[in-house]
Design a protein around this motif. Structure first.
Motif, PDB file in Angstrom:
ATOM      1  N   ARG A  67       1.004  -1.237  -0.082  1.00 49.43           N
ATOM      2  CA  ARG A  67      -0.072   0.039  -0.044  1.00 49.43           C
ATOM      3  C   ARG A  67       0.885   1.260   0.227  1.00 49.43           C
ATOM      4  NH1 ARG A  67      -3.333   0.432   4.797  1.00 49.43           N
ATOM      5  NH2 ARG A  67      -1.742  -0.862   5.883  1.00 49.43           N
ATOM      6  N   VAL A  68       1.968   1.154   0.309  1.00 50.39           N
ATOM      7  CA  VAL A  68       2.973   2.240   0.401  1.00 50.39           C
ATOM      8  C   VAL A  68       3.059   3.208  -0.843  1.00 50.39           C
ATOM      9  CG1 VAL A  68       5.456   2.947   0.843  1.00 50.39           C
ATOM     10  CG2 VAL A  68       4.391   1.232   2.084  1.00 50.39           C
ATOM     11  N   VAL A  69       2.932   2.324  -1.992  1.00 53.72           N
ATOM     12  CA  VAL A  69       3.130   3.139  -3.081  1.00 53.72           C
ATOM     13  C   VAL A  69       1.867   3.935  -3.530  1.00 53.72           C
ATOM     14  CG1 VAL A  69       4.751   1.367  -4.386  1.00 53.72           C
ATOM     15  CG2 VAL A  69       2.475   1.186  -4.637  1.00 53.72           C
ATOM     16  N   THR A  70       0.830   3.571  -2.985  1.00 55.36           N
ATOM     17  CA  THR A  70      -0.737   4.310  -3.430  1.00 55.36           C
ATOM     18  C   THR A  70      -0.603   5.418  -2.360  1.00 55.36           C
ATOM     19  OG1 THR A  70      -1.769   3.224  -1.559  1.00 55.36           O
ATOM     20  CG2 THR A  70      -1.498   2.156  -3.577  1.00 55.36           C
ATOM     21  N   PRO A  72       0.845   9.375  -1.348  1.00 55.33           N
ATOM     22  CA  PRO A  72       1.239  10.597  -1.824  1.00 55.33           C
ATOM     23  C   PRO A  72       2.781  10.637  -1.334  1.00 55.33           C
ATOM     24  CG  PRO A  72      -0.806  11.026  -1.433  1.00 55.33           C
ATOM     25  CD  PRO A  72      -0.595   9.629  -0.774  1.00 55.33           C
ATOM     26  N   LEU A  73       3.634  11.101  -1.987  1.00 56.41           N
ATOM     27  CA  LEU A  73       5.166  11.297  -1.542  1.00 56.41           C
ATOM     28  C   LEU A  73       5.256  12.337  -0.273  1.00 56.41           C
ATOM     29  CD1 LEU A  73       7.078  11.218  -4.928  1.00 56.41           C
ATOM     30  CD2 LEU A  73       6.952   9.322  -3.163  1.00 56.41           C
ATOM     31  N   ASN A  74       4.361  13.301  -0.462  1.00 60.69           N
ATOM     32  CA  ASN A  74       4.322  14.192   0.627  1.00 60.69           C
ATOM     33  C   ASN A  74       4.019  13.701   2.040  1.00 60.69           C
ATOM     34  OD1 ASN A  74       1.687  14.050  -0.094  1.00 60.69           O
ATOM     35  ND2 ASN A  74       1.268  16.135   0.242  1.00 60.69           N
ATOM     36  N   ARG A  75       3.560  12.414   1.915  1.00 59.36           N
ATOM     37  CA  ARG A  75       3.064  11.865   3.311  1.00 59.36           C
ATOM     38  C   ARG A  75       3.965  10.971   3.631  1.00 59.36           C
ATOM     39  NH1 ARG A  75      -3.368  10.491   3.265  1.00 59.36           N
ATOM     40  NH2 ARG A  75      -2.649   9.910   5.561  1.00 59.36           N
ATOM     41  N   ARG A  76       4.932  10.847   2.958  1.00 55.86           N
ATOM     42  CA  ARG A  76       6.133   9.591   3.009  1.00 55.86           C
ATOM     43  C   ARG A  76       7.504  10.180   3.394  1.00 55.86           C
ATOM     44  NH1 ARG A  76       6.356   5.548  -1.710  1.00 55.86           N
ATOM     45  NH2 ARG A  76       4.909   6.900  -2.836  1.00 55.86           N
ATOM     46  N   ARG A  77       7.490  11.386   3.904  1.00 56.83           N
ATOM     47  CA  ARG A  77       8.747  12.078   4.116  1.00 56.83           C
ATOM     48  C   ARG A  77       9.339  11.683   5.544  1.00 56.83           C
ATOM     49  NH1 ARG A  77       8.498  18.317   2.963  1.00 56.83           N
ATOM     50  NH2 ARG A  77      10.800  17.902   3.369  1.00 56.83           N
ATOM     51  N   THR A  78       8.550  11.247   6.357  1.00 53.87           N
ATOM     52  CA  THR A  78       9.278  10.760   7.795  1.00 53.87           C
ATOM     53  C   THR A  78       8.226   9.503   7.858  1.00 53.87           C
ATOM     54  OG1 THR A  78       7.444  11.893   9.098  1.00 53.87           O
ATOM     55  CG2 THR A  78       9.419  12.878   8.596  1.00 53.87           C
ATOM     56  N   GLN A  80       6.958   8.843  10.894  1.00 53.16           N
ATOM     57  CA  GLN A  80       5.965   9.254  11.610  1.00 53.16           C
ATOM     58  C   GLN A  80       4.752   9.359  10.559  1.00 53.16           C
ATOM     59  OE1 GLN A  80       8.731  10.355  12.081  1.00 53.16           O
ATOM     60  NE2 GLN A  80       9.219   9.992  14.166  1.00 53.16           N
ATOM     61  N   GLY A  81       5.228  10.141   9.276  1.00 56.47           N
ATOM     62  CA  GLY A  81       3.844  10.404   8.592  1.00 56.47           C
ATOM     63  C   GLY A  81       3.366   9.113   7.750  1.00 56.47           C
ATOM     64  N   LEU A  82       4.446   8.226   7.381  1.00 54.50           N
ATOM     65  CA  LEU A  82       3.975   7.185   6.596  1.00 54.50           C
ATOM     66  C   LEU A  82       3.349   6.107   7.769  1.00 54.50           C
ATOM     67  CD1 LEU A  82       4.259   5.262   4.171  1.00 54.50           C
ATOM     68  CD2 LEU A  82       6.461   4.294   4.946  1.00 54.50           C
ATOM     69  N   SER A  83       3.808   6.127   8.685  1.00 49.31           N
ATOM     70  CA  SER A  83       2.879   4.980   9.893  1.00 49.31           C
ATOM     71  C   SER A  83       1.513   5.735   9.864  1.00 49.31           C
ATOM     72  CB  SER A  83       3.841   4.878  11.043  1.00 49.31           C
ATOM     73  OG  SER A  83       3.784   6.346  11.628  1.00 49.31           O
ATOM     74  N   LYS A  84       1.399   6.732  10.131  1.00 50.35           N
ATOM     75  CA  LYS A  84      -0.031   7.586  10.359  1.00 50.35           C
ATOM     76  C   LYS A  84      -0.690   7.065   8.971  1.00 50.35           C
ATOM     77  CE  LYS A  84      -2.359  11.845  11.433  1.00 50.35           C
ATOM     78  NZ  LYS A  84      -2.366  13.065  11.892  1.00 50.35           N
ATOM     79  N   ALA A  85      -0.295   7.070   7.787  1.00 52.17           N
ATOM     80  CA  ALA A  85      -1.021   6.880   6.709  1.00 52.17           C
ATOM     81  C   ALA A  85      -1.104   5.395   6.563  1.00 52.17           C
ATOM     82  CB  ALA A  85      -0.244   7.324   5.305  1.00 52.17           C
ATOM     83  N   LEU A  86      -0.371   4.511   7.137  1.00 47.15           N
ATOM     84  CA  LEU A  86      -0.870   3.082   6.977  1.00 47.15           C
ATOM     85  C   LEU A  86      -1.565   2.350   8.203  1.00 47.15           C
ATOM     86  CD1 LEU A  86       2.951   2.005   5.821  1.00 47.15           C
ATOM     87  CD2 LEU A  86       0.744   1.880   4.451  1.00 47.15           C
TER      88      LEU A  86
END
Length: 454
Positions: A67-70, A72-78, A80-86
């Motif tokens: 699901r990471v590729v779906t 947006p890159l601006n939510r994958r800068r840290t 913490q941001g990626l964990s919140k999105a996942l």
């Protein structure tokens, strides 16, 4: 070693010796010894290996990272941001990162390339190949020049400190107050003799765009009349002066005599202050020398096609920062010294890097988001196998030429369409103007017809 027992039990002193040898506890040694005795009593084969299963502890949490590729890159800068999105904890995500399921990527802004820029990049790459496009040119008759700002210090610096050492404090009125100087640098490809000795180091020179003038008034830093260095605004006249009075004499003095009668190209980018290839003053200075020197414009928006931007300037800035200059004069002296101390072998390897970039640009159809290949250049150079030129696949050349022809056809069609749209807009505007302001002759004729009617 000899182990002494008493009533089937190992002596306490021997238990301690065995535990120290095996780096474990006395209790563990006793437990293993008792297990071995029980196996002997039962007539079984002695086996005191670890009885735990292969994988112990908590089971890994199932996590679908596809699901990471779906996201947006601006939510994958840290993390913490990626964990919140996942919707998972940051600790779980950090574990996946340590296991190699995720990778960190540093992304740098690149120049924008339109179709015209891409065509010019590919044509330039073909021009940097041999006549039959079998390999890249040696690039030994090109002097690469460019300008760069060198800062007194960086806004953010990294240091290695002891745990008990206090954090350093660096203060400044404003980050825009960091002193900086622009330099003009020029290099060429180094050359070696038969025995591997350096016959030409390729360092043509580096010059600061500064002027020395007396201070107009007394201050806490200097007295009135003290000479101080001040940065020059680089205009076309200033650039012409530096090229005619500094770069050309340096080439005339340092260029190898074996190239007598050979054309020397000075490659520059398309910055506004740069002089044009047909500049009359520049041509007049060249005619006064015994050299055939011509200016060569590199493709637009292509810093990767200049050896200075590609490899050298970053290294010079990093080494200059380590000197911690405290004044403009110290900064200039530090940059000039680091330029003189730049390893010749490293400069020679940089030209192989440039040749590999030329090949990668052709493979990626002029794009700038390619990865520079690793070629073990340092090891090859130590073994005396550093390539002079890189081979080019004939099929790659054919694909590049076909792509250029296709792109030029698209550009020609777009140009023709724009001209048609421009002509139609012009005709429409002209017709609208006639409707608003009819000619005097037409108005008189219409008035005469009205008077003739009964």
């Amino acid at each position: 070693m000899v182990i002494k027992t008493q009533n089937g039990q190992v002596l306490k002193k021997d238990n301690e010796v065995i535990a120290s040898l095996l780096d474990t506890t006395v209790r563990t040694v006793k437990r293993i010894w008792e297990r071995a005795l029980k196996q002997v009593e039962k007539g079984e084969k002695v086996d005191v290996s670890n009885q735990k299963p292969g994988r112990v502890g908590r089971k890994r949490k199932d996590l679908d990272l596809s699901r990471v590729v779906t996201i947006p890159l601006n939510r994958r800068r840290t993390l913490q941001g990626l964990s919140k999105a996942l919707g998972v904890s940051c600790t779980t995500l950090h574990s996946r990162f340590e296991w190699g399921h995720l990778r960190r990527h540093s992304n740098k802004l690149r120049p924008h390339l339109n179709l015209s820029n891409i065509v010019k990049r590919l044509k330039w790459c073909l021009a940097m190949c041999e006549d039959y496009w079998s390999a890249t040119r040696e690039l030994d008759n090109i002097a690469y020049m460019d300008e760069k700002w060198f800062n007194m210090t960086g806004e953010v610096n990294n240091y290695y400190l002891l745990p008990e050492e206090p954090d350093p404090l660096r203060t400044l009125h404003h980050k825009d107050s960091i002193a900086k100087v622009m330099f003009l640098a020029a290099v060429a490809k180094p050359r070696y003799g038969k025995g591997g000795e350096v016959t030409f180091d390729g360092k043509l020179g580096i010059w600061a765009f500064v002027t020395e003038s007396p201070a107009q008034r007394t201050s806490e830093n200097r007295d009135k009349g003290t000479l101080k260095l001040k940065s020059l605004k680089v205009t076309r006249d200033v650039m012409r002066y530096y090229m005619c009075e500094k770069l050309i004499p340096a080439i005339q003095e340092r260029w190898p005599d074996e190239d007598e009668g050979r054309t020397i190209y000075i490659q520059q980018d398309n910055a506004t202050p740069h002089i044009l290839p047909d500049d009359p003053v520049f041509r007049q200075v060249i005619e006064q020398t015994d050299l055939d020197i011509k200016l060569l414009q590199q493709p637009p928006n292509s810093p990767d096609m200049n050896i200075l931007d590609l490899c050298i300037f970053r290294s010079l800035q990093s080494h200059t920062d380590s000197r911690a200059p405290q004044s403009i004069r110290e900064l200039i002296e530090g940059v000039e010294k680091e330029y003189r101390n730049y390893p010749v072998d490293k400069l020679a390897r940089s030209f192989v890097t440039l040749q590999s970039c030329i090949r990668e640009v052709m493979r990626n159809k002029g794009a700038i988001n390619y990865s520079i290949p690793h070629m073990n250049k340092e090891r090859r150079q130590a073994e005396g196998r550093l390539p002079i030129a890189l081979s080019i696949d004939c099929e790659l050349v054919g694909q590049t030429i076909a792509f250029i022809e296709e792109a030029e056809a698209i550009l020609a069609a777009e140009k023709e369409q724009k001209q048609q749209e421009k002509s139609s807009k012009k005709r429409a505007a002209s017709g609208l103007k006639k409707q608003k302001h009819p000619s005097n002759t037409s108005s008189l004729q219409a008035a005469g017809k009205e008077n003739q009617e009964p």
